[in-house]
Write a protein that holds these residues in place. Structure first.
Motif, PDB file in Angstrom:
ATOM      1  N   ILE B   4       0.853  -1.215  -0.436  1.00  0.00           N
ATOM      2  CA  ILE B   4       0.155   0.056  -0.044  1.00  0.00           C
ATOM      3  C   ILE B   4       1.140   1.176   0.266  1.00  0.00           C
ATOM      4  O   ILE B   4       1.285   1.033   1.096  1.00  0.00           O
ATOM      5  N   THR B   5       0.450   2.083  -0.572  1.00  0.00           N
ATOM      6  CA  THR B   5       1.303   3.238  -1.524  1.00  0.00           C
ATOM      7  C   THR B   5       0.872   4.538  -1.044  1.00  0.00           C
ATOM      8  O   THR B   5      -0.305   4.774  -2.032  1.00  0.00           O
ATOM      9  N   GLN B   6       1.437   5.266  -0.381  1.00  0.00           N
ATOM     10  CA  GLN B   6       0.473   6.899  -0.169  1.00  0.00           C
ATOM     11  C   GLN B   6       1.375   8.100  -1.197  1.00  0.00           C
ATOM     12  O   GLN B   6       2.703   7.819  -1.019  1.00  0.00           O
ATOM     13  N   CYS B  23      -4.078   6.817  -2.771  1.00  0.00           N
ATOM     14  CA  CYS B  23      -3.399   5.988  -2.027  1.00  0.00           C
ATOM     15  C   CYS B  23      -3.581   4.506  -2.675  1.00  0.00           C
ATOM     16  O   CYS B  23      -5.047   4.064  -3.319  1.00  0.00           O
ATOM     17  N   GLN B  25      -3.513   0.391  -3.504  1.00  0.00           N
ATOM     18  CA  GLN B  25      -3.168  -0.733  -3.597  1.00  0.00           C
ATOM     19  C   GLN B  25      -2.699  -1.920  -4.090  1.00  0.00           C
ATOM     20  O   GLN B  25      -3.638  -2.279  -5.102  1.00  0.00           O
ATOM     21  N   TRP B  34      -9.240   6.002   5.026  1.00  0.00           N
ATOM     22  CA  TRP B  34      -8.576   7.300   5.310  1.00  0.00           C
ATOM     23  C   TRP B  34      -8.613   7.523   6.891  1.00  0.00           C
ATOM     24  O   TRP B  34     -10.154   7.793   7.317  1.00  0.00           O
ATOM     25  N   ASN B  73      -7.309   2.294  -6.220  1.00  0.00           N
ATOM     26  CA  ASN B  73      -7.237   3.253  -5.495  1.00  0.00           C
ATOM     27  C   ASN B  73      -8.246   3.804  -5.035  1.00  0.00           C
ATOM     28  O   ASN B  73      -9.680   3.440  -4.685  1.00  0.00           O
ATOM     29  N   CYS B  91      -3.849   6.099   5.188  1.00  0.00           N
ATOM     30  CA  CYS B  91      -4.842   5.129   4.285  1.00  0.00           C
ATOM     31  C   CYS B  91      -3.949   3.177   4.778  1.00  0.00           C
ATOM     32  O   CYS B  91      -2.874   3.395   5.201  1.00  0.00           O
ATOM     33  N   GLY B 108      -0.455   2.469   5.523  1.00  0.00           N
ATOM     34  CA  GLY B 108       0.715   3.117   4.263  1.00  0.00           C
ATOM     35  C   GLY B 108       1.462   3.474   5.106  1.00  0.00           C
ATOM     36  O   GLY B 108       1.457   3.939   5.740  1.00  0.00           O
ATOM     37  N   SER B 111       0.542  10.277   5.168  1.00  0.00           N
ATOM     38  CA  SER B 111       1.268  11.763   4.222  1.00  0.00           C
ATOM     39  C   SER B 111       0.792  12.709   4.742  1.00  0.00           C
ATOM     40  O   SER B 111      -0.458  12.763   5.582  1.00  0.00           O
TER      41      SER B 111
END
Lengths: 110, 116
Positions: B4-6, B23, B25, B34, B73, B91, B108, B111
Motif C-alpha cells: 500500500i503506497t501513499q 492511496c 494498494q 482513510w 485506488n 490510508c 500505508g 502523508s
C-alpha cells in the motif's frame, strides 16, 4: 463505536516484561481484540489478535479474561526498540464501528 | 512492489486550496480506509470504502471528499483546505469481509499535510 481505554503512558527498562491493559466494556459477541504498534513517522502495524483466553506469537502474548471486557498485551523482555505507541482495537473495522483511542506510549529505558 | 503506497509523503499548501492525497494498494483488497492523526493523538477515521463506488463516512468526514472508481485506488480530497486539517493522513486496507470482527488493518506510510 467500540471504545477502549488504555493507560496514557508506561515506562520500563530493557529486559523487563511489560503488560499493557485495555478496557473494552462494550465489546460485542463477534468482536476480536487486536493490538497495533506504532513507531514515530510510521503507520501502525499489527502485533497480535485474539478472541478469548490466551494467544501467543513470536512477538507478544495476549490475555483475555472470560468476560472479555478487558485484555492485556504482554511484551516479554523488552528492548529499546519496543519504545512505541500501542493501541488496542475492538469492533468491526469494516463496518466503521471500531475506533483508535490515544494509545499507550511505552518508553523503554536502558 | 506489492503493498500500500501513499503520495505525496509530504505536502505544504495554503488555506483554501484543494489538495488530493492518493492511496494505492496492490492486493485487490475490498476495504480501504482513510485516517487522520493529529500530534500526540490516536487515529480518527475519516472515510472508508467497502468496494469500488461504495464509500461511507467515519468519525470526522467534514471537509473531505473521497471517491473509489477502481478497487486499487482511494483518493482523499480536501476541497478547501483549512489549518485544522494539518495532520498526518494514513490510508489502510483490510482483506476481510463485513461483519467479521477479526479484520486486521495494514497501513500505508502516511502523508504529512501542512496547511498554512
Amino acid at each position: 463505536l467500540a471504545k477502549t481505554t488504555q493507560p496514557i503512558s508506561m515506562d520500563s527498562y530493557e529486559g523487563q516484561e511489560v503488560n499493557i491493559t485495555c478496557s473494552h466494556n462494550n465489546i460485542a459477541t463477534n468482536d476480536y481484540i487486536t493490538w497495533y504498534q506504532q513507531f514515530p513517522s510510521q503507520g501502525p502495524r499489527f502485533i497480535i489478535q485474539g478472541y478469548k483466553t490466551k494467544v501467543t506469537n513470536e512477538v507478544a502474548s495476549l490475555f483475555i479474561p472470560a468476560d472479555r471486557k478487558s485484555s492485556t498485551l504482554s511484551l516479554p523482555r523488552v528492548s529499546l526498540s519496543d519504545t512505541a505507541v500501542y493501541y488496542c482495537l475492538v469492533g468491526d473495522i469494516n463496518a466503521g464501528k471500531s475506533t483508535f483511542g490515544d494509545g499507550t506510549t511505552l518508553t523503554v529505558k536502558p | 512492489d506489492a503493498g500500500i503506497t501513499q503520495s505525496p509523503r509530504y505536502k505544504i499548501t495554503e488555506t483554501g486550496r484543494q489538495v488530493t492525497l492518493m492511496c494505492h494498494q496492490t492486493w485487490s483488497h475490498s476495504y480501504m480506509f482513510w485516517y487522520r492523526q493529529d500530534l500526540g493523538h490516536g487515529l480518527r477515521l475519516i472515510y472508508y470504502s467497502a468496494a469500488a463506488d461504495i464509500t461511507d463516512k467515519g468519525e470526522v468526514p467534514d471537509g473531505y471528499v473521497v471517491s473509489r472508481s477502481k478497487t486499487e485506488n482511494f483518493p482523499l480530497t480536501l476541497e478547501s483546505a483549512t489549518r485544522s486539517q494539518t495532520s498526518v493522513y494514513f490510508c489502510a486496507t483490510t482483506p476481510g469481509q463485513r461483519f467479521s470482527g477479526a479484520n486486521v488493518l495494514t497501513f500505508g506510510a502516511g502523508s504529512r499535510l501542512t496547511v498554512l
